[in-house]
Design a protein around this motif. Structure first.
Motif, PDB file in Angstrom:
ATOM      1  N   ALA A 120       0.826  -1.213   0.000  1.00  0.00           N
ATOM      2  CA  ALA A 120       0.000   0.000   0.000  1.00  0.00           C
ATOM      3  C   ALA A 120       0.857   1.258   0.000  1.00  0.00           C
ATOM      4  CB  ALA A 120      -0.946  -0.008   1.190  1.00  0.00           C
ATOM      5  N   ASN A 121       1.931   1.252  -0.758  1.00  0.00           N
ATOM      6  CA  ASN A 121       2.777   2.434  -0.877  1.00  0.00           C
ATOM      7  C   ASN A 121       2.001   3.598  -1.486  1.00  0.00           C
ATOM      8  OD1 ASN A 121       4.403   4.009  -3.113  1.00  0.00           O
ATOM      9  ND2 ASN A 121       5.892   3.544  -1.529  1.00  0.00           N
ATOM     10  N   LEU A 144       3.871  -0.490   3.862  1.00  0.00           N
ATOM     11  CA  LEU A 144       3.023   0.643   4.251  1.00  0.00           C
ATOM     12  C   LEU A 144       3.749   1.967   4.028  1.00  0.00           C
ATOM     13  CD1 LEU A 144       1.566  -0.821   7.565  1.00  0.00           C
ATOM     14  CD2 LEU A 144       0.414  -0.630   5.361  1.00  0.00           C
ATOM     15  N   SER A 145       4.718   1.971   3.155  1.00  0.00           N
ATOM     16  CA  SER A 145       5.547   3.148   2.954  1.00  0.00           C
ATOM     17  C   SER A 145       4.775   4.295   2.322  1.00  0.00           C
ATOM     18  CB  SER A 145       6.753   2.797   2.073  1.00  0.00           C
ATOM     19  OG  SER A 145       6.346   2.248   0.837  1.00  0.00           O
ATOM     20  N   LEU A 166       9.503  -5.951   5.078  1.00  0.00           N
ATOM     21  CA  LEU A 166       8.844  -4.986   5.949  1.00  0.00           C
ATOM     22  C   LEU A 166       9.304  -3.585   5.554  1.00  0.00           C
ATOM     23  CD1 LEU A 166       7.017  -4.293   8.322  1.00  0.00           C
ATOM     24  CD2 LEU A 166       8.959  -4.676   9.862  1.00  0.00           C
ATOM     25  N   ASP A 167       8.381  -2.799   5.033  1.00  0.00           N
ATOM     26  CA  ASP A 167       8.691  -1.461   4.524  1.00  0.00           C
ATOM     27  C   ASP A 167       7.799  -0.444   5.223  1.00  0.00           C
ATOM     28  OD1 ASP A 167       9.300   0.814   3.112  1.00  0.00           O
ATOM     29  OD2 ASP A 167       9.047  -0.080   1.127  1.00  0.00           O
ATOM     30  N   LEU A 168       8.401   0.352   6.120  1.00  0.00           N
ATOM     31  CA  LEU A 168       7.665   1.348   6.906  1.00  0.00           C
ATOM     32  C   LEU A 168       8.150   2.768   6.615  1.00  0.00           C
ATOM     33  CD1 LEU A 168       7.684  -0.488  10.365  1.00  0.00           C
ATOM     34  CD2 LEU A 168       5.864  -0.501   8.641  1.00  0.00           C
ATOM     35  N   PHE A 190      13.070  -1.733   5.739  1.00  0.00           N
ATOM     36  CA  PHE A 190      13.206  -0.328   5.377  1.00  0.00           C
ATOM     37  C   PHE A 190      12.521   0.545   6.425  1.00  0.00           C
ATOM     38  CE2 PHE A 190      13.082  -1.840   0.679  1.00  0.00           C
ATOM     39  CZ  PHE A 190      14.420  -2.226   0.754  1.00  0.00           C
ATOM     40  N   LEU A 191      13.330   1.297   7.174  1.00  0.00           N
ATOM     41  CA  LEU A 191      12.826   2.140   8.263  1.00  0.00           C
ATOM     42  C   LEU A 191      13.095   3.615   8.013  1.00  0.00           C
ATOM     43  CD1 LEU A 191      14.152   0.000  11.264  1.00  0.00           C
ATOM     44  CD2 LEU A 191      11.893  -0.117  10.196  1.00  0.00           C
ATOM     45  N   ASN A 192      13.625   3.943   6.857  1.00  0.00           N
ATOM     46  CA  ASN A 192      14.087   5.306   6.621  1.00  0.00           C
ATOM     47  C   ASN A 192      12.952   6.319   6.538  1.00  0.00           C
ATOM     48  OD1 ASN A 192      14.129   3.645   3.929  1.00  0.00           O
ATOM     49  ND2 ASN A 192      13.830   5.759   3.243  1.00  0.00           N
TER      50      ASN A 192
END
Length: 416
Positions: A120-121, A144-145, A166-168, A190-192
């Protein structure tokens, strides 16, 4: 007349209801193949009513009982139930928006019982990851980026033990990243571009991620020595744009699979550890915009696969022939240092002010450790330094951009 009048009235009433509730009438289902699809229909229709903005007309296809034909949803037969069900959500770039700027995930992602992936980017989801999401037994990918999610780290993801992705990034998560994150068996983490504020957890090296981004947060302190434990798995890591300080640990040299290592735009200092000579697969190295000093590491300049090396805006004072070769090849950028004879350096006053303050690193002797076993003649840097009279402006060229690797794409909201 009475009968005709009654029928006409009934018809008019039916037409009125149809006009007022057209969406709901059209969405009424026929028979379902199984109860999983019936549940998915109910969940999707409830979520549809939350959406106010749908510029790409996803919801226009969410009509009738065949949810497998709805835009943005994927169906497949799950192996344990042997039933056709909704297993994936693909909303990347849908730009959904909710009423009153609210579009929560609860009641949606947690109610689709058989999800394998949720992408759901670039939407306008709000809130955080709801409880129950981790119950999905085949849940492998969560993106969820680039949304408007807030609050602390979504701890619900920690129980999703099958996650590989996992992309936040590009949200407004704050507070701290719990150490348990680095026990997840993910390939990508990805936490950036959030607002995490803390020291990097000491167990960072426990991560199994191949691609890891901490960029553009508010991480402080030093890079944990445990990073050596990721030596067989870590390919690319971005620490850039934080408030990291201290000296680089020699244990970074154990990252024998690493192709990208970026610590630019922090307040790191010290000489570069000799162990960097062991990063045999390294292609992209950025040390830019810190407070490193000493020699531009000659052994790094000799790495076979190096395509880009950015050492600009530091306080390096010495440089050797291998590094001069990379300058001529437009691979190495050393602008904004204290290298005599090269153009675009700091002023003498700036360099003097920096070196007027005594500087050292803890465990300094370990900076000379070389954990790999191959012979490295380039490490004899004392005799290999270029003299000032050998340096010319003609030899110096500005770095030409190379093709970016995978993690750098995460620094754009829509990319990964």
């Amino acid at each position: 007349m009475g009968t005709i009048s009654f029928c006409a009235s009934l018809l008019l009433a039916t037409l009125f209801l149809h006009l007022c509730f057209q969406q709901e009438v059209e969405a009424q289902p026929g028979p379902f193949i199984n109860n999983r699809l019936r549940n998915a229909f109910n969940v999707i229709q409830a979520f549809k009513r939350r959406i106010q903005s749908d510029p790409k007309n996803y919801t226009g296809t969410w009509v009738g009982n065949n949810v497998c034909k709805y835009k943005g949803f994927t169906c497949a037969v799950v192996p344990d139930l042997k039933k056709l069900t909704v297993i994936g959500v693909s909303f990347n770039g849908a730009l959904f928006g909710g009423f009153n700027n609210r579009l929560p995930l609860n009641g949606f992602i947690d109610r689709l019982e058989d999800l394998v992936f949720f992408h759901a980017n670039s939407n306008n989801f709000t809130g955080t990851v709801p409880r129950g999401t981790a119950r999905h037994r085949f849940f492998y990918e969560l993106d969820l980026s680039n949304n408007k999610l807030t609050g602390g780290f979504p701890n619900e993801t920690l129980a999703a033990t099958n996650l590989t992705f996992l992309d936040l990034r590009f949200n407004s998560f704050n507070a701290t990243v719990p150490p348990k994150v680095f026990n997840l068996d993910v390939d990508l983490l990805f936490l950036n571009n959030n607002n995490f504020q803390q020291r990097l957890p000491g167990n960072l090296g426990s991560t199994r991620a191949h691609y890891l981004t901490f960029a553009n947060n508010k991480f402080v302190g030093s890079i944990p020595r445990s990073i050596r434990n990721a030596r067989n798995t870590l390919y690319e890591v971005l620490f850039l744009g934080n408030r990291l300080s201290g000296c680089l640990p020699y244990e970074i040299g154990y990252l024998k699979q690493a192709t990208v290592f970026d610590v630019s735009s922090n307040i790191l200092t010290g000489p570069i550890p000799n162990s960097f000579a062991c990063l045999g697969k390294l292609e992209y190295l950025s040390l830019a915009s810190n407070q490193f000093y000493g020699r531009v590491p000659e052994a790094v300049c000799g790495l076979r696969h190096l395509e880009r090396f950015n050492a600009a805006n530091n306080y390096f004072t010495r440089i050797g022939p291998a590094c001069m070769t990379l300058i001529r090849k437009k691979i190495l950028d050393v602008r904004g240092n204290c290298l005599p004879g090269l153009p675009n350096q700091k002023t003498a006053a700036q360099c003097a002010a920096f070196f007027s303050i005594p500087r050292t690193c803890p465990r300094r002797t370990r900076l000379s450790i070389i954990p790999c076993t191959r012979s490295l003649s380039a490490l004899n840097e004392t005799n290999a330094d270029i003299n000032e009279d050998q340096l010319t402006t003609k030899a110096y060229n500005i770095q030409a951009p190379a093709e970016a690797p995978r993690t750098y794409a995460t620094l754009m909201p829509h990319g990964h």
